[in-house]
Design an enzyme around this catalytic site. Sequence first.
Site, PDB file in Angstrom:
ATOM      1  N   PHE A 206     -11.404  -1.569  32.851  1.00 32.69           N
ATOM      2  CA  PHE A 206     -12.722  -1.821  32.270  1.00 32.69           C
ATOM      3  C   PHE A 206     -13.351  -3.059  32.896  1.00 32.69           C
ATOM      4  O   PHE A 206     -12.679  -4.080  33.086  1.00 32.69           O
ATOM      5  CB  PHE A 206     -12.615  -2.103  30.764  1.00 32.69           C
ATOM      6  CG  PHE A 206     -12.041  -1.001  29.932  1.00 32.69           C
ATOM      7  CD1 PHE A 206     -12.861  -0.055  29.330  1.00 32.69           C
ATOM      8  CD2 PHE A 206     -10.670  -0.923  29.702  1.00 32.69           C
ATOM      9  CE1 PHE A 206     -12.334   0.944  28.524  1.00 32.69           C
ATOM     10  CE2 PHE A 206     -10.129   0.070  28.903  1.00 32.69           C
ATOM     11  CZ  PHE A 206     -10.967   1.012  28.309  1.00 32.69           C
ATOM     12  N   ASP A 207     -14.639  -2.991  33.166  1.00 33.31           N
ATOM     13  CA  ASP A 207     -15.428  -4.199  33.357  1.00 33.31           C
ATOM     14  C   ASP A 207     -15.605  -4.833  31.977  1.00 33.31           C
ATOM     15  O   ASP A 207     -15.362  -4.188  30.947  1.00 33.31           O
ATOM     16  CB  ASP A 207     -16.776  -3.827  33.980  1.00 33.31           C
ATOM     17  CG  ASP A 207     -17.685  -5.032  34.180  1.00 33.31           C
ATOM     18  OD1 ASP A 207     -17.165  -6.144  34.407  1.00 33.31           O
ATOM     19  OD2 ASP A 207     -18.915  -4.863  34.090  1.00 33.31           O
TER      20      ASP A 207
END
Length: 364
Positions: A206-207
């Site tokens: 995930f960012d």
Amino acid sequence: MSEIKNNEASPANAGGASGAEKDWAEAKAAFDNLKSKKPRPPKPHTAVTIAVSSRTLFNMVEERKVWEQEGLERYVSYQQEHEDQPLKPGAAFPFVKALMTVNTRLRELYPEGEELFDIVLMTNNHAQVGVRLINSINHYDLLIERFCMTGGKSPIGYLKAYMTNLYLSKDSDKVQEAIEAGIAAATMFTPDMETELSETQLRVAFDGDAVLFSDESEIIVKQHGLDTFFEHERKNENTPLAQGPLKCFLEALGKLQKKFYAKNERLNCPIRTYLVTARSAASSGARVLKTLRSWGLEIDEALFLAGAPKGPLLQKIRPHIFFDDQMFHIEGAKELGTIAAHVPYGIGQKYHKGKLIEQPAKKS
């Protein structure tokens, strides 16, 4: 944003919940009486439901060309003519296989457990195309029992009815519609080259900003620059960030991870999560980690890149899916073989590589 499913019924809906439990018990009894080696699907309200479109699960580029160039009727006929030929795997295929691997492990540890991944095929294809989709799913031995084929209409309205935790599609408009409806969603992209992925562990990257977290800090970067951003993060280090569109999906993954931890399987857990952020650790990383802590969530690996490209690092991680809100990170990831998914959320949609995208003039 989509919320993690609560297994406890409130007094107000206890009657409805008990009725649903009775219906499910009857359905389970009927299913158990059937002789089948296939495991039954989990209860929707306890499952982590992943809805995938047919074009993300399978590579339907050629079929799409038929539809675009020759029209709907020819497309349906083409699919029927080729229904005994399995479709090729698409961008979401390795992710779905990894979900099934996790389910296998969960069933080994919890034979009667209902907290599992449930994969739903969510497509606007016509029912006449369903035979080829079913044949393809059976060819690859995928456990996908729930279908939603809407015959040309948008399937977005059904996502909440299916209690969807995550929706993956090739159609950016539908993904945007899902995000606006509060459902975690992303547009999937096929990588430019194939990469060998783990067959024993689901890896999800995930960012941070505008994916797990809101875009409040990103707004400051875009509008006031890095120095103001660093000062803002320092002053607000102990103030949790607001949640972003995929926070609840990370929460759902964490819930399943804890089932392995409870069986002393932490070191052998088949789910691994990664935070891959352009933030700097010393200048702005503490707030991110404290936010996750305040939510009661863990991330297995946190990688702060201080603005460096994400692609090379993702190439080492080899995630089954990587979520980011900015297309230039998506492009860099898929160029190096990462299966990337764009989350169309926040101020980053107005920028590309740090530059404001010229917006079309509004009609008067």
